[in-house]
Every structure is written in C-alpha cells, then in structure tokens.
Scaffold this motif. Structure first.
Motif, PDB file in Angstrom:
ATOM      1  N   ALA A 100       0.827  -1.210   0.000  1.00 38.75           N
ATOM      2  CA  ALA A 100       0.000   0.000   0.000  1.00 38.75           C
ATOM      3  C   ALA A 100       0.858   1.255   0.000  1.00 38.75           C
ATOM      4  CB  ALA A 100      -0.932  -0.015   1.210  1.00 38.75           C
ATOM      5  N   VAL A 101       1.944   1.254   0.778  1.00 38.87           N
ATOM      6  CA  VAL A 101       2.825   2.422   0.851  1.00 38.87           C
ATOM      7  C   VAL A 101       3.518   2.670  -0.478  1.00 38.87           C
ATOM      8  CG1 VAL A 101       4.945   3.291   1.914  1.00 38.87           C
ATOM      9  CG2 VAL A 101       3.159   2.297   3.343  1.00 38.87           C
ATOM     10  N   ALA A 102       3.963   1.595  -1.150  1.00 37.93           N
ATOM     11  CA  ALA A 102       4.660   1.747  -2.433  1.00 37.93           C
ATOM     12  C   ALA A 102       3.750   2.394  -3.475  1.00 37.93           C
ATOM     13  CB  ALA A 102       5.154   0.392  -2.920  1.00 37.93           C
ATOM     14  N   ILE A 103       2.496   1.967  -3.528  1.00 35.71           N
ATOM     15  CA  ILE A 103       1.564   2.550  -4.497  1.00 35.71           C
ATOM     16  C   ILE A 103       1.248   3.994  -4.135  1.00 35.71           C
ATOM     17  CG2 ILE A 103      -0.768   2.386  -5.429  1.00 35.71           C
ATOM     18  CD1 ILE A 103      -0.562  -0.643  -5.126  1.00 35.71           C
ATOM     19  N   ALA A 104       1.017   4.258  -2.838  1.00 38.81           N
ATOM     20  CA  ALA A 104       0.703   5.626  -2.416  1.00 38.81           C
ATOM     21  C   ALA A 104       1.866   6.580  -2.667  1.00 38.81           C
ATOM     22  CB  ALA A 104       0.327   5.632  -0.933  1.00 38.81           C
ATOM     23  N   SER A 105       3.096   6.097  -2.499  1.00 40.32           N
ATOM     24  CA  SER A 105       4.259   6.960  -2.688  1.00 40.32           C
ATOM     25  C   SER A 105       4.471   7.346  -4.140  1.00 40.32           C
ATOM     26  CB  SER A 105       5.511   6.270  -2.152  1.00 40.32           C
ATOM     27  OG  SER A 105       5.830   5.129  -2.934  1.00 40.32           O
ATOM     28  N   SER A 106       3.800   6.655  -5.071  1.00 41.39           N
ATOM     29  CA  SER A 106       3.947   6.955  -6.500  1.00 41.39           C
ATOM     30  C   SER A 106       2.913   7.955  -6.994  1.00 41.39           C
ATOM     31  CB  SER A 106       3.823   5.657  -7.315  1.00 41.39           C
ATOM     32  OG  SER A 106       4.786   4.717  -6.931  1.00 41.39           O
ATOM     33  N   TRP A 107       2.156   8.550  -6.094  1.00 37.52           N
ATOM     34  CA  TRP A 107       1.074   9.452  -6.500  1.00 37.52           C
ATOM     35  C   TRP A 107       1.600  10.630  -7.312  1.00 37.52           C
ATOM     36  CZ3 TRP A 107      -4.240   9.089  -5.669  1.00 37.52           C
ATOM     37  CH2 TRP A 107      -4.986  10.220  -5.978  1.00 37.52           C
ATOM     38  N   PHE A 117       2.543   0.035 -14.664  1.00 36.66           N
ATOM     39  CA  PHE A 117       3.389   0.149 -13.479  1.00 36.66           C
ATOM     40  C   PHE A 117       2.628  -0.301 -12.233  1.00 36.66           C
ATOM     41  CE2 PHE A 117       5.054   2.654  -9.891  1.00 36.66           C
ATOM     42  CZ  PHE A 117       6.382   2.284  -9.941  1.00 36.66           C
ATOM     43  N   TYR A 118       1.390   0.164 -12.083  1.00 36.00           N
ATOM     44  CA  TYR A 118       0.592  -0.224 -10.912  1.00 36.00           C
ATOM     45  C   TYR A 118       0.200  -1.694 -10.976  1.00 36.00           C
ATOM     46  CZ  TYR A 118       0.199   4.765  -9.976  1.00 36.00           C
ATOM     47  OH  TYR A 118       0.475   6.078  -9.708  1.00 36.00           O
ATOM     48  N   ILE A 119      -0.065  -2.197 -12.166  1.00 35.17           N
ATOM     49  CA  ILE A 119      -0.391  -3.625 -12.300  1.00 35.17           C
ATOM     50  C   ILE A 119       0.781  -4.480 -11.851  1.00 35.17           C
ATOM     51  CG2 ILE A 119      -0.811  -5.443 -14.005  1.00 35.17           C
ATOM     52  CD1 ILE A 119      -2.550  -3.461 -15.543  1.00 35.17           C
ATOM     53  N   TYR A 152      11.320  -7.869 -12.500  1.00 35.02           N
ATOM     54  CA  TYR A 152      12.160  -7.562 -13.661  1.00 35.02           C
ATOM     55  C   TYR A 152      11.607  -6.367 -14.430  1.00 35.02           C
ATOM     56  CZ  TYR A 152      14.133  -8.016 -18.355  1.00 35.02           C
ATOM     57  OH  TYR A 152      14.734  -7.761 -19.566  1.00 35.02           O
ATOM     58  N   PHE A 153      10.312  -6.387 -14.723  1.00 35.80           N
ATOM     59  CA  PHE A 153       9.733  -5.308 -15.518  1.00 35.80           C
ATOM     60  C   PHE A 153       9.612  -4.007 -14.724  1.00 35.80           C
ATOM     61  CE2 PHE A 153       8.241  -8.976 -17.998  1.00 35.80           C
ATOM     62  CZ  PHE A 153       8.646  -8.566 -19.272  1.00 35.80           C
ATOM     63  N   ALA A 242      19.492   0.993  -7.184  1.00 33.53           N
ATOM     64  CA  ALA A 242      19.820   2.324  -7.705  1.00 33.53           C
ATOM     65  C   ALA A 242      19.049   2.629  -8.986  1.00 33.53           C
ATOM     66  CB  ALA A 242      21.319   2.428  -7.957  1.00 33.53           C
ATOM     67  N   GLU A 243      18.758   1.603  -9.797  1.00 35.30           N
ATOM     68  CA  GLU A 243      18.129   1.837 -11.089  1.00 35.30           C
ATOM     69  C   GLU A 243      16.612   1.717 -11.053  1.00 35.30           C
ATOM     70  OE1 GLU A 243      19.674   2.986 -13.559  1.00 35.30           O
ATOM     71  OE2 GLU A 243      21.727   2.730 -12.831  1.00 35.30           O
ATOM     72  N   ALA A 244      16.065   0.970 -10.119  1.00 39.01           N
ATOM     73  CA  ALA A 244      14.620   0.771 -10.078  1.00 39.01           C
ATOM     74  C   ALA A 244      13.916   2.034  -9.585  1.00 39.01           C
ATOM     75  CB  ALA A 244      14.280  -0.407  -9.164  1.00 39.01           C
ATOM     76  N   PRO A 245      12.672   2.261  -9.990  1.00 42.65           N
ATOM     77  CA  PRO A 245      11.887   3.357  -9.408  1.00 42.65           C
ATOM     78  C   PRO A 245      11.746   3.185  -7.904  1.00 42.65           C
ATOM     79  CG  PRO A 245      10.816   2.479 -11.373  1.00 42.65           C
ATOM     80  CD  PRO A 245      11.949   1.548 -11.052  1.00 42.65           C
ATOM     81  N   ALA A 246      11.453   4.288  -7.213  1.00 43.45           N
ATOM     82  CA  ALA A 246      11.434   4.273  -5.748  1.00 43.45           C
ATOM     83  C   ALA A 246      10.459   3.233  -5.206  1.00 43.45           C
ATOM     84  CB  ALA A 246      11.096   5.662  -5.221  1.00 43.45           C
ATOM     85  N   ALA A 247       9.262   3.139  -5.794  1.00 43.41           N
ATOM     86  CA  ALA A 247       8.266   2.180  -5.303  1.00 43.41           C
ATOM     87  C   ALA A 247       8.749   0.746  -5.467  1.00 43.41           C
ATOM     88  CB  ALA A 247       6.941   2.385  -6.029  1.00 43.41           C
ATOM     89  N   ALA A 248       9.396   0.468  -6.605  1.00 43.66           N
ATOM     90  CA  ALA A 248       9.914  -0.879  -6.831  1.00 43.66           C
ATOM     91  C   ALA A 248      11.069  -1.184  -5.885  1.00 43.66           C
ATOM     92  CB  ALA A 248      10.360  -1.027  -8.282  1.00 43.66           C
TER      93      ALA A 248
END
Length: 534
Positions: A100-107, A117-119, A152-153, A242-248
């Motif tokens: 839940a936090v990872a999805i909310a942080s991507s707002w 991305f959300y899927i 991976y994706f 380092a390369e992945a988005p913050a939520a990932a």
C-alpha cells in the motif's frame, strides 16, 4: 464468508490480483482513474489482512492456522495449500503494508507512470504473499519463480540501458540460485512421499538420510542466499536498487529480500537440522563478512540508493547471523530486525525517491548528491529522513534497537566475538547514514562551494524543491510510527513468534548432541563406612 478461517488467506492473496485485473480493463487515457483505483486496491490489500491479527491464536496447538486446501494437480499430488504460523503472519502484514505504501508513494510520479506500473506492483505483492503463505513445496516454488517477472519489468520501467542491465543481473542471479531448487523439491518428494510442508516438518532429514540431507540443504541455502542476499551473492542488489523506481526499490528491499531469510527459517534450518550443524560455522562466517563488508562499502558511497543497498547487505547479514546462531533470542531478533528493516529502509527509499524526483538531473545515480542545506526549504522531509535514519541505525525506542539487541544477545550466548564483530558493522553503518544525512540536509551544495543557501528567501525564482505532499509524508510517517510502536512495545511480536521459534529450536537442538562432546561424568563420593558415620 471472505474472512472465515477457510477463506481469509485466499481473500488476502487475491485482492491485489483482482486489483491488477481491474486496472487492466481500464481504457487508456484515464490516468487519474487508474491512479485512484491502484491506491484503493493497495489500501484494500492491507485492510483485508488486518483481521489476521485478532483471529490468529498464538497459543494454538496447531502449528499452522487458516488452512486452505484444494487439489491442484491430483496426478502429481500437488495441492493449492495455504496456511500461516506466527512467522508468516509477520511477513504477510509487512507485505500488505509496504504494498500500500509503495503505491501511495507513487502518487506524484503518476504522470510518468501508466497503468502497467501499478499492475506490476500489485502482481509483485501477490507473488510475495504466495511465497509466505504456501504450505505445498511445488506451490511455493511457483510463487518463488513468478516473483521474478514483475520485479524484472519494474526495474526496467524507464527503459534505459543501465536499468536493463540491472534487471537482467537480478533475474539471472535469482534464477541461477534457484534453478536446482526444483530438483531438490522432487528429491524431498522421493524421500518423504509428499509435498505437504506440514508432514515434511514432522520428519526432517537427519543423519540416517546420509549425504542426501547435506546436498539438499546446500541447494536450498544457495537459492535463499542469493535472495537475501548473503555474501558473496550480493552483487545484484546495489545496481537494482539504484536503477529501479522508488516504489519498486521499496518492495525489493522491504519484502523481496525477506523471502530469502524466510526460506532459511521455513525450509533450510528446520528441514535439515543435521546439515545445519555441519555447515553452521561457514554460514556464520559469511554472515559476519557481510555485516562488516557491507558497512565498509556503505561508507564509500555517494549515491543514497546505493548506500541504502550496502547498509541493507550489512543489516541482512546481522539477520542471518541471528538465524545461524540457532538460539531462541537470535531467531526472535532476526525476524524483528527483518520487520524493522522493511519499515525504516522503506522510509529511507521513499526519501531517496523524493530527492531524485526533485532533482534537476532526473533519477540518475548522482541526482541525490546535488542537494545541500535542505533542512530549511524541506523541513518535513528533513524530519522524516532524520527519523528513518535513526531507526535504521538502531536507536533505542525504534524497532531496530530491539532486533539488534536481541540478535547480539543470542550471538553472545554462543560466541562472544560474534557479537563483538557484529557491533563493528553496526557502528560503521550508523556513521555512514549520519554522514549522508548531514551532507544532504545541512552540508553545502555539491555543485559549487559558493552556491547560495538553498532556501526560499535566496531563491525568488521558485527553483527550491517543494516539501512533502500529503501523499508522501503520510505513508512515510506511518512507517516511522509503526517502528516506534514496536520499539516501545515489542511484547505482542514476541508472543506471535513464540511458537515457530520454539519449533525450530526444538528440531535443531535435537541434533546438537552429535556435535557436542559430552561432559565427563564425575562419580559421587562413596558413602563413609558405618563405623566412621557413627
């Protein structure tokens, strides 16, 4: 119906999957609706897992509760079998919370994120929950391997060459580590005649099984060591984080790495106690190397995500030391520190993602180094960053202190120098985290020594980065407060973990007598003659 003892686990498992299917059906061009639905299902996934807390009976005689069992592949004896014990309860709740936090942080990053991305975030949460819930070895392996696909994706979300390299390295390391695990699972079926984990735990591999137990143990440890990651299988983690988005990155550090430690606690240690004692010295040595090595490399890092990655290697080394110490306190501390690491490191990675988004160079490896003196212009971020840093270094009143103290006490009971060596790593990590905080929040700008203070008064053009929005500070504050609550009142956590810890200790110490020289029995003094007695 959905929250009955037979269906609550399937409800928790499939809620994020249903969310992913709903998002997939939303037509393109409805980005705002997609973002809102993703947050709804992210929060719903955590809400439906909360009833497990009061439904779970820590004093139950049954080792696993909420059993859901259905034939999946009858001809092979494979079942879709789910269940929870105290260890699984902790990991499931951590997964749903961080999901839940990872999805909310991507707002705020929604303009650069589409529904895929959300899927992927929801699918990753589903596969991780399956790892923690599975009581069938084949089902466990299916979720274990499927986890690699959404991760991976997620790493290659932006499509850059460096992200593709990091994703491939993560995938290959994980696949190479677990490619033999399926053969090990089949070998267990040949020896025990079932894939049911409950039955296999009742008949662990002992010295009577010959070399089979040792080889199977090494295969499982290899698969789990790559995911933890233990030294020397750690090379994929810094580049991936380092390369992945913050939520990932948040989910990668918060829950994906925990699947490796969970595998050690659930499979490697209790299923192969004889082999565990044979290889304990080697595994403890690798854990202590990881503690100090990760801390030393952490000091040299200029990039915040990479620094967090190496500090995670050090902290997870401390977790594996608690596991391989094979003492009750070491096992308690390992699980608590894993939980604490997920909370505080999740908050740190949110801070790193926010700094990266606010930077002028975009989310590059040096973007977080261009800031300085941000405490005035971004006071909310400074407060969250300070609390996450203090929690990560194990300050009292935070959950990290409880985990580290318990592990060190459990290690000291076996060898005092295990605890002393671990303290060196703890001190080095604390120093690097504090130095980086001071550099970003109070130090000068990395771009120019003569640059003006980065505050609103000296920047009338409005180039000062904005402080945290409510979609950023509320999730991060929730992680900090939960860490504080555990640090102040850890008793419920010890109570939930009591039964699985006792089960592991009972199994592994039944083999201890084979590796301990029995003490010489001293005969009692003979009774004095009757004449002397008078």
């Amino acid at each position: 119906m959905f929250f009955s003892a037979q269906h609550i686990l399937t409800t928790i498992l499939f809620t994020p999957l249903v969310g992913a299917l709903v998002l997939w059906l939303i037509p393109p061009g409805r980005e705002d609706l997609q973002r809102k639905l993703a947050n709804v299902f992210g929060l719903l996934g955590f809400v439906v897992s909360i009833p497990v807390l009061w439904k779970f009976k820590s004093d139950s005689a049954e080792p696993f509760q909420f059993i859901a069992d259905a034939n999946w592949i009858p001809s092979l004896g494979v079942h879709f079998r789910l269940g929870l014990d105290g260890l699984s309860v902790v990991m499931v709740l951590l997964t749903t919370l961080l999901g839940a936090v990872a999805i909310a942080s991507s707002w705020n990053a929604a303009p650069t994120r589409d529904k895929k991305f959300y899927i992927l975030l929801l699918l990753l949460q589903t596969t991780v929950l399956g790892v923690f819930m599975s009581l069938d070895l084949v089902l466990f392996y299916v979720f274990w391997e499927l986890l690699l696909v959404p991760m991976y994706f997620l790493i290659v979300a932006e499509g850059s060459e460096s992200q593709a390299s990091a994703a491939i390295e993560f995938f290959l390391y994980s696949l190479a580590g677990s490619v033999l695990m399926l053969l090990a699972i089949l070998a267990i079926y040949v020896h025990r005649g079932t894939f049911d984990l409950r039955e296999i735990l009742l008949h662990p591999f002992s010295a009577q099984d010959g070399y089979a137990g040792s080889w199977l143990f090494l295969v499982f440890v290899l698969a789990f060591a790559v995911r933890v990651p233990m030294f020397p299988f750690h090379r994929w983690l810094p580049q991936a984080m380092a390369e992945a988005p913050a939520a990932a990155s948040l989910l990668l550090a918060g829950v994906v790495m925990k699947t490796g430690a969970y595998g050690l606690l659930r499979f490697a240690v209790p299923l192969f106690p004889d082999a565990m004692w044979k290889f304990r010295s080697l595994l403890v040595g690798l854990s202590m190397i990881a503690i100090v090595y990760g801390a030393l490399i952490c000091i040299a890092q200029k990039d915040l995500p990479r620094m967090i990655a190496y500090s995670s290697i050090s902290q997870m080394g401390l977790c594996t030391l608690g596991i391989f110490a094979l003492t009750p306190l070491g096992l308690y501390g390992s699980v608590i520190l894993q939980l604490s690491h997920g909370l505080t490191t999740g908050a740190l990675l949110m801070v790193a993602g926010i700094l990266s988004e606010r930077s002028s160079t975009g989310p590059t490896s040096e973007s977080t180094s261009e800031f300085g003196r941000l405490s005035k212009s971004m006071p909310k971020l400074a407060a969250i960053y300070a609390a996450a840093t203090l929690g990560s270094l194990g300050l009292p009143l935070f959950s990290g202190f409880i985990g580290e103290l318990t592990i060190l006490r459990g290690a000291y009971e076996v060898r005092w120098y295990w605890a002393a060596w671990s303290l060196l790593g703890v001190i080095l990590v604390a120093g690097s985290l504090l130095w980086r905080y001071q550099r970003i929040m109070f130090g000068g700008s990395a771009n120019s020594e003569s640059a003006p203070a980065n505050d609103a008064e000296s920047d009338p053009a409005g180039t000062v980065p904005l402080d945290l929005s409510r979609h950023e500070w509320i999730p991060s504050l929730a992680l900090i407060l939960l860490s504080v609550w555990i640090g102040i009142f850890p008793a419920p956590l010890f109570r939930i973990l009591k039964r699985p810890v006792e089960n592991i200790v009972t199994v592994v110490h039944s083999e201890l007598r084979k590796y301990v020289v029995p003490a010489r029995t001293v005969a009692p003094d003979p009774a004095p003659p009757a004449s002397e007695a008078k």
